[in-house]
Design a protein around this motif. Structure first.
Motif, PDB file in Angstrom:
ATOM      1  N   ASP A  75       0.935  -0.965   0.057  1.00  0.00           N
ATOM      2  CA  ASP A  75       0.010   0.028  -0.053  1.00  0.00           C
ATOM      3  C   ASP A  75       1.126   1.294   0.099  1.00  0.00           C
ATOM      4  N   SER A  77       0.060   4.632  -0.904  1.00  0.00           N
ATOM      5  CA  SER A  77      -1.023   5.568  -0.614  1.00  0.00           C
ATOM      6  C   SER A  77      -0.299   6.522   0.150  1.00  0.00           C
ATOM      7  N   SER A  78       0.461   6.137   1.146  1.00  0.00           N
ATOM      8  CA  SER A  78       0.954   7.327   2.204  1.00  0.00           C
ATOM      9  C   SER A  78       2.060   7.860   1.633  1.00  0.00           C
ATOM     10  N   TYR A  90      11.097   7.856   3.372  1.00  0.00           N
ATOM     11  CA  TYR A  90       9.704   7.196   3.833  1.00  0.00           C
ATOM     12  C   TYR A  90      10.230   5.780   4.301  1.00  0.00           C
ATOM     13  N   PRO A 153      -5.156   7.681  10.614  1.00  0.00           N
ATOM     14  CA  PRO A 153      -4.734   7.380   9.156  1.00  0.00           C
ATOM     15  C   PRO A 153      -3.341   7.317   9.064  1.00  0.00           C
ATOM     16  N   GLU A 154      -2.607   6.562   8.333  1.00  0.00           N
ATOM     17  CA  GLU A 154      -1.314   5.843   8.243  1.00  0.00           C
ATOM     18  C   GLU A 154      -0.263   7.426   8.050  1.00  0.00           C
ATOM     19  N   ARG A 155      -0.807   8.148   7.115  1.00  0.00           N
ATOM     20  CA  ARG A 155      -0.022   9.544   7.024  1.00  0.00           C
ATOM     21  C   ARG A 155       0.136  10.267   8.187  1.00  0.00           C
ATOM     22  N   GLU A 156      -0.946  10.412   9.006  1.00  0.00           N
ATOM     23  CA  GLU A 156      -0.855  11.175  10.023  1.00  0.00           C
ATOM     24  C   GLU A 156      -0.055  10.529  11.254  1.00  0.00           C
ATOM     25  N   GLN A 157      -0.098   9.252  11.187  1.00  0.00           N
ATOM     26  CA  GLN A 157       0.600   8.314  12.115  1.00  0.00           C
ATOM     27  C   GLN A 157       2.177   8.516  12.008  1.00  0.00           C
ATOM     28  N   LEU A 177       5.856  12.437   2.264  1.00  0.00           N
ATOM     29  CA  LEU A 177       4.423  12.452   2.540  1.00  0.00           C
ATOM     30  C   LEU A 177       3.592  13.246   1.649  1.00  0.00           C
TER      31      LEU A 177
END
Length: 211
Positions: A75, A77-78, A90, A153-157, A177
């Motif tokens: 995944d 997407s992040s 990343y 959400p993973e992005r915020e994590q 990100l």
């Protein structure tokens, strides 16, 4: 022009991988696996050797790297960047998070084992008996933090953890990100931080009421 070619090729491969092209995913794996494997090995060796030698036998560098790639390449997407440098950064974040999570899991298991052990006779208690109690209390606070964070959400994590642990600058996170600007990344961080604080406060009040 030649210097830009690798990133142009990477960007095309990334787009294809995000679209589900298995050959593109495999190409990313082949390109980044050696880098991440080296990173994980160094991180594990340093942390376990210096502060957690009892965990050494439970960890496999290969296992951690495989888990990272299952998560990241399964995944993408992040990831909001377009360059190899940003992707490496990343991956570094994700690798570090996986290591910390794995260590937390094994330490929690160890704490649970200590709790279930038979109590020592009064004359056999160590002189610093308050130490383990304090350690468990602090660990439980950290566990609550990560439990609350898991709902984001993973992005915020990734954003919150990178800033809390001071492992990446806002400039780096903007690129990795995919935020439009550094100021946007900062605003996103402060908004997520406020939301996390509310959740932790609510959880704390719930624990108090239950007791």
């Amino acid at each position: 022009m030649d210097a830009e070619e690798p990133d142009r090729n990477f960007a095309a491969t990334l787009v294809a991988a995000k679209a589900g092209d298995s050959s593109a995913v495999n190409e990313l794996f082949q390109l980044f696996y050696p880098r991440v494997k080296s990173l994980v090995h160094k991180s594990l060796a340093l942390d376990l050797r210096n502060s957690r030698p009892w965990l050494t036998a439970r960890f496999s560098t290969g296992d951690v790297v495989q888990e990272v790639f299952r998560s990241v390449l399964g995944d993408l997407s992040s990831f909001g960047g377009t360059t190899e440098k940003a992707f490496t950064g990343y991956l570094t974040m994700v690798v570090r998070n996986r290591i910390i999570d794995a260590i937390r899991f094994h330490e929690a298991d160890r704490r649970d084992g200590r709790r279930g052990a038979a109590p020592l006779p009064e004359d056999e208690h160590p002189s610093d008996a308050a130490g383990p109690v304090s350690e468990v209390a602090n660990a439980e606070e950290i566990d609550r933090f990560h439990e609350a964070l898991a709902g984001f959400p993973e992005r915020e994590q990734l954003l919150l953890r990178a800033r809390f642990e001071e492992t990446a600058s806002f400039a780096e996170l903007t690129e990795q990100l995919g935020y439009p600007s550094e100021s946007t990344a900062r605003r996103a961080y402060f908004a997520a931080q406020a939301k996390l604080a509310v959740q932790l406060r609510s959880a704390s009040m719930g624990d108090t009421a239950a007791n």
